[in-house]
Scaffold this motif. Structure first.
Motif, PDB file in Angstrom:
ATOM      1  N   GLN A 117     -33.950  -2.692 -45.497  1.00  0.00           N
ATOM      2  CA  GLN A 117     -33.195  -3.913 -45.258  1.00  0.00           C
ATOM      3  C   GLN A 117     -32.072  -4.031 -46.281  1.00  0.00           C
ATOM      4  O   GLN A 117     -32.242  -3.673 -47.445  1.00  0.00           O
ATOM      5  CB  GLN A 117     -34.109  -5.147 -45.367  1.00  0.00           C
ATOM      6  CG  GLN A 117     -35.172  -5.212 -44.281  1.00  0.00           C
ATOM      7  CD  GLN A 117     -36.203  -6.275 -44.572  1.00  0.00           C
ATOM      8  OE1 GLN A 117     -37.102  -6.076 -45.396  1.00  0.00           O
ATOM      9  NE2 GLN A 117     -36.083  -7.412 -43.916  1.00  0.00           N
ATOM     10  N   LYS A 161     -37.081 -15.217 -41.192  1.00  0.00           N
ATOM     11  CA  LYS A 161     -36.000 -14.232 -41.314  1.00  0.00           C
ATOM     12  C   LYS A 161     -34.917 -14.709 -42.269  1.00  0.00           C
ATOM     13  O   LYS A 161     -34.238 -13.898 -42.913  1.00  0.00           O
ATOM     14  CB  LYS A 161     -35.411 -13.964 -39.930  1.00  0.00           C
ATOM     15  CG  LYS A 161     -34.441 -12.811 -39.866  1.00  0.00           C
ATOM     16  CD  LYS A 161     -34.005 -12.575 -38.426  1.00  0.00           C
ATOM     17  CE  LYS A 161     -33.054 -11.383 -38.318  1.00  0.00           C
ATOM     18  NZ  LYS A 161     -32.641 -11.163 -36.908  1.00  0.00           N
ATOM     19  N   GLN A 162     -34.772 -16.016 -42.394  1.00  0.00           N
ATOM     20  CA  GLN A 162     -33.744 -16.594 -43.268  1.00  0.00           C
ATOM     21  C   GLN A 162     -34.259 -16.857 -44.684  1.00  0.00           C
ATOM     22  O   GLN A 162     -33.504 -17.344 -45.529  1.00  0.00           O
ATOM     23  CB  GLN A 162     -33.238 -17.921 -42.664  1.00  0.00           C
ATOM     24  CG  GLN A 162     -32.800 -17.838 -41.210  1.00  0.00           C
ATOM     25  CD  GLN A 162     -31.742 -16.776 -40.972  1.00  0.00           C
ATOM     26  OE1 GLN A 162     -30.796 -16.632 -41.770  1.00  0.00           O
ATOM     27  NE2 GLN A 162     -31.890 -16.005 -39.894  1.00  0.00           N
ATOM     28  N   TYR A 185     -43.000 -13.672 -40.348  1.00  0.00           N
ATOM     29  CA  TYR A 185     -41.920 -12.695 -40.162  1.00  0.00           C
ATOM     30  C   TYR A 185     -42.396 -11.276 -40.466  1.00  0.00           C
ATOM     31  O   TYR A 185     -42.186 -10.353 -39.679  1.00  0.00           O
ATOM     32  CB  TYR A 185     -40.733 -13.049 -41.067  1.00  0.00           C
ATOM     33  CG  TYR A 185     -39.668 -11.989 -41.084  1.00  0.00           C
ATOM     34  CD1 TYR A 185     -38.737 -11.888 -40.050  1.00  0.00           C
ATOM     35  CD2 TYR A 185     -39.604 -11.047 -42.119  1.00  0.00           C
ATOM     36  CE1 TYR A 185     -37.766 -10.896 -40.045  1.00  0.00           C
ATOM     37  CE2 TYR A 185     -38.647 -10.057 -42.120  1.00  0.00           C
ATOM     38  CZ  TYR A 185     -37.730  -9.985 -41.079  1.00  0.00           C
ATOM     39  OH  TYR A 185     -36.787  -8.980 -41.078  1.00  0.00           O
ATOM     40  N   TYR A 186     -43.057 -11.098 -41.600  1.00  0.00           N
ATOM     41  CA  TYR A 186     -43.459  -9.747 -41.987  1.00  0.00           C
ATOM     42  C   TYR A 186     -44.593  -9.195 -41.129  1.00  0.00           C
ATOM     43  O   TYR A 186     -44.703  -7.978 -40.974  1.00  0.00           O
ATOM     44  CB  TYR A 186     -43.825  -9.705 -43.475  1.00  0.00           C
ATOM     45  CG  TYR A 186     -42.602  -9.481 -44.333  1.00  0.00           C
ATOM     46  CD1 TYR A 186     -41.926  -8.265 -44.296  1.00  0.00           C
ATOM     47  CD2 TYR A 186     -42.096 -10.490 -45.139  1.00  0.00           C
ATOM     48  CE1 TYR A 186     -40.775  -8.055 -45.053  1.00  0.00           C
ATOM     49  CE2 TYR A 186     -40.947 -10.292 -45.909  1.00  0.00           C
ATOM     50  CZ  TYR A 186     -40.294  -9.073 -45.853  1.00  0.00           C
ATOM     51  OH  TYR A 186     -39.149  -8.858 -46.589  1.00  0.00           O
ATOM     52  N   GLU A 216     -38.412 -16.695 -36.817  1.00  0.00           N
ATOM     53  CA  GLU A 216     -36.957 -16.827 -36.979  1.00  0.00           C
ATOM     54  C   GLU A 216     -36.609 -17.562 -38.266  1.00  0.00           C
ATOM     55  O   GLU A 216     -35.649 -17.215 -38.947  1.00  0.00           O
ATOM     56  CB  GLU A 216     -36.352 -17.540 -35.766  1.00  0.00           C
ATOM     57  CG  GLU A 216     -36.288 -16.686 -34.521  1.00  0.00           C
ATOM     58  CD  GLU A 216     -35.535 -15.371 -34.755  1.00  0.00           C
ATOM     59  OE1 GLU A 216     -34.413 -15.429 -35.304  1.00  0.00           O
ATOM     60  OE2 GLU A 216     -36.069 -14.306 -34.419  1.00  0.00           O
ATOM     61  N   HIS A 243     -42.706  -7.615 -38.361  1.00  0.00           N
ATOM     62  CA  HIS A 243     -41.569  -6.780 -38.770  1.00  0.00           C
ATOM     63  C   HIS A 243     -41.939  -5.299 -38.730  1.00  0.00           C
ATOM     64  O   HIS A 243     -42.854  -4.856 -39.413  1.00  0.00           O
ATOM     65  CB  HIS A 243     -41.144  -7.164 -40.184  1.00  0.00           C
ATOM     66  CG  HIS A 243     -39.844  -6.559 -40.596  1.00  0.00           C
ATOM     67  ND1 HIS A 243     -39.675  -5.886 -41.783  1.00  0.00           N
ATOM     68  CD2 HIS A 243     -38.639  -6.522 -39.981  1.00  0.00           C
ATOM     69  CE1 HIS A 243     -38.428  -5.470 -41.887  1.00  0.00           C
ATOM     70  NE2 HIS A 243     -37.780  -5.850 -40.798  1.00  0.00           N
ATOM     71  N   SER A 290     -44.500  -4.922 -44.265  1.00  0.00           N
ATOM     72  CA  SER A 290     -44.145  -5.027 -42.854  1.00  0.00           C
ATOM     73  C   SER A 290     -45.314  -4.539 -42.009  1.00  0.00           C
ATOM     74  O   SER A 290     -45.781  -3.409 -42.182  1.00  0.00           O
ATOM     75  CB  SER A 290     -42.897  -4.195 -42.548  1.00  0.00           C
ATOM     76  OG  SER A 290     -41.756  -4.738 -43.187  1.00  0.00           O
TER      77      SER A 290
END
Length: 220
Positions: free
Chosen positions: A216, A33-34, A104-105, A30, A108, A62
């Motif tokens: 994205q 993601k930012q 994250y990736y 999370e 993803h 990803s």
């Protein structure tokens, strides 16, 4: 006495190893993601092409192993991988940022699809010999998508033109702007001509893999 010294040395090494693992940043999906605003402008656009050191599609990240992404960013940060844009981006990230982006990736665009242990497409006789010579499966694993260590990349299905440029970069020496300092991959890549590296990249890039480019928005 020697036995005592050996035991103390072993304990010291174990303590250092434990401390190293304790200090390793743990990625948060999370949070990551930012922190990907600088990534999506290239890696979030299907078919996006870079122009340095030559025109090629940017790699799909990803679904890639988090430890590999983190090690690659760390290599750019240290200058072991020479690429001005990626060096600038990596320099702007803390160790925690790198861990978060990598986490994250990794998840993803991940799917539940299980890849076969053996590639569904057989290599040509020439490429089979090149793969054997490079012992590629010994590190990148079954189908070139299940590395024996998560710090190694999944390469099956990766853009062939990117793989070719990446492989050539391991052969570069004494160039301030191009090259990758990795003793293992340097030793492997230097065994081959560029034409042979291109043949290897073409085959591996044609295989089914876990890697994706997930569209994205630049605006978030």
């Amino acid at each position: 006495m020697n036995k005592t010294l050996t035991t103390l040395f072993a304990l010291a090494v174990a303590s250092v190893t434990a401390l190293s693992h304790a200090q390793e940043a743990k990625g948060n999906v999370e949070a990551g993601k930012q922190k990907i605003a600088m990534c999506i402008g290239c890696h979030g656009i299907p078919g996006y092409q870079a122009s340095f050191p030559e025109v090629h599609k940017v790699p799909m990240i990803s679904g890639q192993n988090a430890k590999y992404i983190a090690s690659a960013l760390d290599a750019y940060k240290k200058g072991d991988r020479k690429h001005p844009t990626m060096r600038g981006i990596a320099d702007s990230l803390s160790d925690q940022d790198i861990a978060d982006v990598a986490a994250y990736y990794e998840q993803h665009g991940k799917t539940a699809l299980e890849l076969p242990a053996k590639p569904t497409r057989e290599p040509s006789v020439q490429v089979a010999e090149l793969l054997k010579k490079g012992a590629c499966v010994s590190c990148h694993g079954d189908n070139f998508a299940k590395p024996i260590d998560p710090s190694y990349p999944k390469i099956a299905g990766q853009h062939a033109d990117y793989l070719y440029v990446a492989l050539k970069s391991y052969k570069s020496e004494k160039n301030a702007r191009v090259g990758r300092g990795n003793a293992i991959m340097g030793g492997v890549a230097k065994q081959f001509t560029n034409a042979e590296l291109k043949a290897l990249a073409g085959y591996v890039g044609s295989l089914d893999g876990d890697l994706h480019t997930v569209p994205q928005s630049r605006f978030r």
